[in-house]
Design a protein around this motif. Structure first.
Motif, short mmCIF file in Angstrom:
data_model
loop_
_atom_site.label_atom_id
_atom_site.label_comp_id
_atom_site.label_asym_id
_atom_site.label_seq_id
_atom_site.Cartn_x
_atom_site.Cartn_y
_atom_site.Cartn_z
N LYS A 186 57.09 -37.03 -51.99
CA LYS A 186 56.47 -38.15 -52.55
C LYS A 186 56.46 -39.04 -51.11
CE LYS A 186 57.27 -42.15 -55.44
NZ LYS A 186 58.55 -42.93 -56.39
N GLN A 187 57.57 -39.09 -50.48
CA GLN A 187 57.65 -39.95 -49.44
C GLN A 187 56.62 -39.48 -48.35
OE1 GLN A 187 61.15 -39.41 -46.83
NE2 GLN A 187 60.72 -41.62 -45.89
N LEU A 188 56.16 -38.53 -48.00
CA LEU A 188 55.15 -37.75 -47.19
C LEU A 188 53.86 -38.34 -47.58
CD1 LEU A 188 54.25 -35.92 -44.83
CD2 LEU A 188 53.80 -34.15 -46.83
N PHE A 189 53.58 -38.68 -48.86
CA PHE A 189 52.26 -39.09 -49.29
C PHE A 189 52.31 -40.40 -49.44
CE2 PHE A 189 51.51 -34.49 -50.34
CZ PHE A 189 50.30 -34.37 -49.94
N THR A 190 53.41 -41.06 -50.04
CA THR A 190 53.15 -42.63 -50.31
C THR A 190 54.33 -43.50 -49.71
OG1 THR A 190 54.84 -42.25 -52.19
CG2 THR A 190 52.55 -41.76 -52.80
N ALA A 239 59.07 -27.02 -52.24
CA ALA A 239 58.99 -28.32 -51.80
C ALA A 239 59.13 -29.15 -53.18
CB ALA A 239 58.08 -28.63 -50.80
N LEU A 240 58.30 -28.81 -53.91
CA LEU A 240 58.35 -29.74 -55.12
C LEU A 240 59.27 -29.49 -56.19
CD1 LEU A 240 54.27 -29.07 -55.99
CD2 LEU A 240 55.28 -31.24 -55.34
N THR A 241 60.02 -28.25 -56.05
CA THR A 241 61.25 -28.07 -56.94
C THR A 241 62.51 -28.58 -56.13
OG1 THR A 241 60.13 -25.93 -57.73
CG2 THR A 241 62.37 -26.09 -57.81
N ASP A 296 57.21 -33.25 -63.44
CA ASP A 296 56.00 -32.34 -63.96
C ASP A 296 55.30 -32.03 -62.75
OD1 ASP A 296 53.81 -31.14 -64.78
OD2 ASP A 296 52.61 -32.45 -66.04
N THR A 297 56.24 -31.03 -61.95
CA THR A 297 55.54 -30.60 -60.88
C THR A 297 54.21 -29.74 -60.78
OG1 THR A 297 56.90 -28.18 -61.24
CG2 THR A 297 57.95 -30.29 -59.95
N SER A 298 53.82 -29.10 -61.85
CA SER A 298 52.58 -28.56 -62.09
C SER A 298 51.58 -29.46 -61.64
CB SER A 298 52.53 -27.77 -63.37
OG SER A 298 51.19 -27.29 -63.67
N THR A 299 51.65 -30.77 -62.48
CA THR A 299 50.60 -31.62 -62.38
C THR A 299 50.57 -31.95 -60.65
OG1 THR A 299 50.75 -32.47 -64.51
CG2 THR A 299 49.68 -33.96 -63.04
N ILE A 300 51.81 -32.28 -60.30
CA ILE A 300 51.69 -32.81 -58.66
C ILE A 300 50.98 -31.80 -57.77
CG2 ILE A 300 53.49 -33.34 -56.86
CD1 ILE A 300 55.34 -34.42 -59.33
N SER A 301 51.45 -30.48 -58.02
CA SER A 301 50.81 -29.43 -57.40
C SER A 301 49.28 -29.35 -57.51
CB SER A 301 51.18 -27.98 -57.73
OG SER A 301 50.90 -27.12 -57.15
N SER A 302 48.82 -29.52 -58.59
CA SER A 302 47.51 -29.88 -58.60
C SER A 302 46.74 -30.90 -58.12
CB SER A 302 46.97 -29.82 -60.28
OG SER A 302 47.39 -28.43 -61.20
N ALA A 303 47.55 -31.92 -57.90
CA ALA A 303 46.97 -33.40 -57.45
C ALA A 303 46.97 -33.09 -55.77
CB ALA A 303 47.86 -34.65 -57.64
N ILE A 304 48.00 -32.36 -55.29
CA ILE A 304 47.90 -31.98 -54.00
C ILE A 304 46.78 -30.99 -53.50
CG2 ILE A 304 49.23 -30.81 -52.32
CD1 ILE A 304 51.88 -32.05 -53.42
N LYS A 305 46.72 -29.98 -54.57
CA LYS A 305 45.63 -29.29 -54.30
C LYS A 305 44.11 -29.95 -54.33
CE LYS A 305 48.08 -25.18 -56.15
NZ LYS A 305 48.30 -24.28 -57.25
N ASN A 306 43.92 -30.87 -55.10
CA ASN A 306 42.87 -31.71 -55.29
C ASN A 306 42.66 -32.60 -54.04
OD1 ASN A 306 40.62 -32.66 -56.88
ND2 ASN A 306 41.73 -34.49 -56.71
N PHE A 307 43.86 -32.88 -53.47
CA PHE A 307 43.84 -33.69 -52.33
C PHE A 307 43.12 -33.02 -50.99
CE2 PHE A 307 45.77 -34.27 -47.97
CZ PHE A 307 45.50 -35.70 -47.66
#
Length: 185
Positions: free
Chosen positions: A154-158, A145-147, A48-59
């Motif tokens: 994922k590695q960049l953040f976690t 990048a998400l696509t 779900d790249t939309s949710t991941i994108s939203s989480a990155i924007k929230n970050f």
């Protein structure tokens, strides 16, 4: 009834002893599937790249809120008569050091990462160069990048050693923990 999967993520055959497949039995987080009849079907599971994108924007938004708060506390103001009022934390170098360290943690390339995504800049996220805040200047880069490189994002953040979120968590725990910089002041 039994459910037989021929391949899960390119792996081997998976057999369920009932007509229900769950995330525990399939290894696919969040999957819940109930077979209601016999036959064959294809099931595609994607990120779900939309949710991941939203989480990155929230970050980015939350990071900016922290930096803006620090800036507001260390800034001095001058009124129309020329009277200067120091901010609550003006001159507190420890606070300014926290802002600097946060900027360095998100602005650099974490050591040991490889692949197409190694910095926030690779996601279209840049520093504004003035007050330690970030902005998403290229939404196409983030989407691409998400696509195309989701594992690298994922590695960049976690990444357990050098991911941005990992490093921020470690740093903030050390600063704000029971024996951290803030607690000892």
């Amino acid at each position: 009834r039994r459910v037989l999967f021929r391949s899960i993520n390119g792996g081997g055959t998976l057999v369920s002893q009932s007509n229900i497949i769950t995330s525990a039995s399939s290894g696919l987080s969040g999957l819940s599937l109930t077979a209601t009849g016999t036959g064959s079907t294809t099931l595609t599971v994607s990120s779900d790249t939309s949710t991941i994108s939203s989480a990155i924007k929230n970050f980015v938004s939350e990071y900016n809120a922290a930096q803006n708060y620090i800036n507001s506390q260390v800034a001095s103001t001058t009124d129309s008569t020329g009277s200067v009022t120091a901010g609550t934390l003006t001159g507190q170098t420890d606070v300014e050091d926290i802002a600097t360290q946060l900027r360095q943690l998100v602005g650099g390339a974490p050591l040991g990462l490889s692949g197409a995504v190694q910095t926030l800049n690779d996601l279209g996220i840049v520093s504004n160069g003035n007050d330690n805040t970030l902005s998403l200047s290229d939404t196409t880069a983030l989407t691409s990048a998400l696509t195309n490189n989701l594992d690298a994002v994922k590695q960049l953040f976690t990444d357990p050693t050098s991911g941005i979120a990992t490093q921020l968590n470690t740093y903030l725990t050390n600063v704000n923990g029971d024996s951290g910089l803030i607690a000892t002041k």
